[in-house]
Design a protein around this motif. Structure first.
Motif, mmCIF file in Angstrom:
data_model
loop_
_atom_site.group_PDB
_atom_site.id
_atom_site.type_symbol
_atom_site.label_atom_id
_atom_site.label_comp_id
_atom_site.label_asym_id
_atom_site.label_seq_id
_atom_site.Cartn_x
_atom_site.Cartn_y
_atom_site.Cartn_z
ATOM 1 N N GLY A 133 0.295 -1.526 -0.037
ATOM 2 C CA GLY A 133 -0.381 -0.039 -0.103
ATOM 3 C C GLY A 133 1.034 1.594 0.015
ATOM 4 O O GLY A 133 0.069 1.755 -1.021
ATOM 5 N N ALA A 134 1.526 1.664 0.770
ATOM 6 C CA ALA A 134 2.817 2.462 1.284
ATOM 7 C C ALA A 134 3.892 2.697 -0.461
ATOM 8 O O ALA A 134 3.697 3.713 -0.461
ATOM 9 C CB ALA A 134 3.986 2.437 1.903
ATOM 10 N N VAL A 135 3.907 1.626 -1.334
ATOM 11 C CA VAL A 135 4.647 1.643 -2.443
ATOM 12 C C VAL A 135 3.576 1.950 -3.193
ATOM 13 O O VAL A 135 4.120 3.171 -4.218
ATOM 14 C CB VAL A 135 5.866 0.006 -2.554
ATOM 15 C CG1 VAL A 135 5.693 0.259 -4.236
ATOM 16 C CG2 VAL A 135 7.051 0.424 -0.996
ATOM 17 N N LEU A 136 2.682 1.317 -3.098
ATOM 18 C CA LEU A 136 1.674 1.973 -4.471
ATOM 19 C C LEU A 136 1.128 4.124 -4.535
ATOM 20 O O LEU A 136 1.112 4.044 -4.730
ATOM 21 C CB LEU A 136 -0.064 1.177 -3.637
ATOM 22 C CG LEU A 136 -1.207 2.314 -5.208
ATOM 23 C CD1 LEU A 136 -0.397 1.180 -5.982
ATOM 24 C CD2 LEU A 136 -2.567 0.911 -4.675
ATOM 25 N N VAL A 137 1.220 4.158 -2.553
ATOM 26 C CA VAL A 137 0.765 5.368 -2.834
ATOM 27 C C VAL A 137 1.769 6.794 -3.203
ATOM 28 O O VAL A 137 1.647 7.210 -4.445
ATOM 29 C CB VAL A 137 -0.052 5.494 -1.398
ATOM 30 C CG1 VAL A 137 0.651 7.379 -1.236
ATOM 31 C CG2 VAL A 137 -1.425 4.919 -0.818
ATOM 32 N N VAL A 138 3.152 6.229 -3.025
ATOM 33 C CA VAL A 138 4.223 6.448 -2.855
ATOM 34 C C VAL A 138 3.694 6.679 -4.946
ATOM 35 O O VAL A 138 4.486 7.747 -5.820
ATOM 36 C CB VAL A 138 5.570 6.497 -2.295
ATOM 37 C CG1 VAL A 138 7.218 6.822 -3.318
ATOM 38 C CG2 VAL A 138 5.362 6.813 -0.785
ATOM 39 N N GLY A 139 4.363 5.769 -5.868
ATOM 40 C CA GLY A 139 4.583 5.308 -6.809
ATOM 41 C C GLY A 139 3.493 6.088 -7.289
ATOM 42 O O GLY A 139 3.849 7.021 -8.553
ATOM 43 N N LEU A 140 2.211 6.346 -7.138
ATOM 44 C CA LEU A 140 0.991 7.868 -7.311
ATOM 45 C C LEU A 140 1.150 9.293 -7.196
ATOM 46 O O LEU A 140 1.202 9.510 -8.611
ATOM 47 C CB LEU A 140 -0.202 6.815 -6.951
ATOM 48 C CG LEU A 140 -1.323 5.949 -7.525
ATOM 49 C CD1 LEU A 140 -1.645 5.379 -6.698
ATOM 50 C CD2 LEU A 140 -1.629 6.026 -9.123
ATOM 51 N N ASN A 166 11.062 12.982 -17.247
ATOM 52 C CA ASN A 166 11.140 11.247 -16.843
ATOM 53 C C ASN A 166 12.048 10.520 -16.242
ATOM 54 O O ASN A 166 13.738 9.571 -17.272
ATOM 55 C CB ASN A 166 10.937 10.992 -18.334
ATOM 56 C CG ASN A 166 9.232 10.930 -18.920
ATOM 57 O OD1 ASN A 166 8.242 11.150 -18.036
ATOM 58 N ND2 ASN A 166 9.200 12.225 -20.195
ATOM 59 N N GLU A 167 12.483 10.810 -15.462
ATOM 60 C CA GLU A 167 13.688 10.560 -14.740
ATOM 61 C C GLU A 167 13.135 9.008 -14.013
ATOM 62 O O GLU A 167 12.405 9.095 -13.439
ATOM 63 C CB GLU A 167 14.533 10.838 -13.409
ATOM 64 C CG GLU A 167 15.878 10.877 -12.881
ATOM 65 C CD GLU A 167 17.090 10.851 -13.858
ATOM 66 O OE1 GLU A 167 17.986 9.728 -13.416
ATOM 67 O OE2 GLU A 167 17.188 11.135 -15.330
ATOM 68 N N ALA A 168 14.282 7.816 -14.136
ATOM 69 C CA ALA A 168 13.509 6.445 -13.463
ATOM 70 C C ALA A 168 13.938 6.590 -12.218
ATOM 71 O O ALA A 168 13.409 5.711 -11.576
ATOM 72 C CB ALA A 168 14.239 5.382 -14.796
ATOM 73 N N THR A 169 15.214 6.698 -11.685
ATOM 74 C CA THR A 169 15.838 6.931 -10.070
ATOM 75 C C THR A 169 14.439 8.270 -9.440
ATOM 76 O O THR A 169 14.878 7.562 -8.294
ATOM 77 C CB THR A 169 16.440 7.485 -10.460
ATOM 78 O OG1 THR A 169 16.911 9.284 -10.913
ATOM 79 C CG2 THR A 169 17.973 6.407 -10.816
ATOM 80 N N LEU A 170 14.279 8.902 -10.150
ATOM 81 C CA LEU A 170 12.765 9.815 -9.619
ATOM 82 C C LEU A 170 11.596 8.524 -9.155
ATOM 83 O O LEU A 170 11.056 8.847 -8.221
ATOM 84 C CB LEU A 170 12.809 10.350 -10.783
ATOM 85 C CG LEU A 170 11.554 11.653 -9.750
ATOM 86 C CD1 LEU A 170 12.232 12.582 -8.663
ATOM 87 C CD2 LEU A 170 10.817 12.556 -11.016
ATOM 88 N N SER A 171 11.532 7.139 -9.576
ATOM 89 C CA SER A 171 10.172 6.638 -9.814
ATOM 90 C C SER A 171 11.025 5.338 -8.544
ATOM 91 O O SER A 171 9.991 5.387 -7.356
ATOM 92 C CB SER A 171 9.632 5.953 -10.763
ATOM 93 O OG SER A 171 9.558 4.776 -10.091
ATOM 94 N N PHE A 172 11.680 5.327 -8.516
ATOM 95 C CA PHE A 172 12.782 4.069 -7.300
ATOM 96 C C PHE A 172 12.850 4.573 -6.232
ATOM 97 O O PHE A 172 12.565 3.366 -5.498
ATOM 98 C CB PHE A 172 13.531 3.327 -8.940
ATOM 99 C CG PHE A 172 14.373 2.460 -7.805
ATOM 100 C CD1 PHE A 172 14.067 0.806 -7.623
ATOM 101 C CD2 PHE A 172 15.778 2.745 -7.741
ATOM 102 C CE1 PHE A 172 14.421 0.168 -7.056
ATOM 103 C CE2 PHE A 172 15.858 1.221 -6.896
ATOM 104 C CZ PHE A 172 15.571 0.318 -6.624
ATOM 105 N N VAL A 173 13.480 5.310 -6.305
ATOM 106 C CA VAL A 173 14.408 6.127 -4.721
ATOM 107 C C VAL A 173 12.945 6.137 -3.523
ATOM 108 O O VAL A 173 12.732 5.728 -2.937
ATOM 109 C CB VAL A 173 15.506 6.840 -5.228
ATOM 110 C CG1 VAL A 173 16.051 7.323 -3.601
ATOM 111 C CG2 VAL A 173 16.552 6.782 -5.732
ATOM 112 N N PRO A 174 11.969 6.838 -4.399
ATOM 113 C CA PRO A 174 10.922 7.201 -2.998
ATOM 114 C C PRO A 174 10.154 5.641 -2.722
ATOM 115 O O PRO A 174 9.693 5.564 -1.287
ATOM 116 C CB PRO A 174 10.167 8.256 -3.397
ATOM 117 C CG PRO A 174 10.640 9.115 -5.200
ATOM 118 C CD PRO A 174 11.949 7.787 -5.528
ATOM 119 N N LYS A 175 10.047 5.004 -3.436
ATOM 120 C CA LYS A 175 9.568 4.059 -3.413
ATOM 121 C C LYS A 175 10.314 3.115 -2.092
ATOM 122 O O LYS A 175 9.445 2.268 -1.830
ATOM 123 C CB LYS A 175 8.960 2.891 -4.483
ATOM 124 C CG LYS A 175 7.810 3.812 -5.460
ATOM 125 C CD LYS A 175 7.160 2.638 -6.476
ATOM 126 C CE LYS A 175 7.243 3.577 -8.033
ATOM 127 N NZ LYS A 175 7.360 2.868 -9.026
#
Length: 89
Positions: free
Chosen positions: A26-33, A45-54
């Motif tokens: 749930g936490a990863v889903l919310v952060v991803g959204l 469109n940076e890949a690490t911007l999506s990966f690091v917060p999750k």
């Protein structure tokens, strides 16, 4: 071990697995959204911007909810192991 006992044990195992995995997912889903919305609004469109917060969210949830998750899993395994003699009949 009769088929009903196997199905009941499998159902309990799946429910326990879902209950233990839900906080992290749930936490990863919310952060991803939130990150996806941010990327769509700013057109970054940076890949690490999506990966690091999750990853950070998953670690934070594991630190906060980890003891409960471990206790839940240990209790389930303990119940299964104590019930093994009754299944052997």
């Amino acid at each position: 071990m009769d088929p009903q006992a196997v199905l009941t044990l499998g159902q309990q195992a799946m429910f326990t697995l879902l209950m233990v995995a839900a906080p992290v997912l749930g936490a990863v889903l919310v952060v991803g959204l939130v990150v996806s919305l941010f990327q769509a609004l700013t057109q970054i469109n940076e890949a690490t911007l999506s990966f690091v917060p999750k990853l950070l969210a998953a670690v934070a949830v594991l630190v906060i909810v980890g003891p409960w998750m471990l206790t839940t899993l240990v209790e389930f395994i303990r119940r299964v192991l104590l019930a093994l003699p009754s299944y052997a009949v």
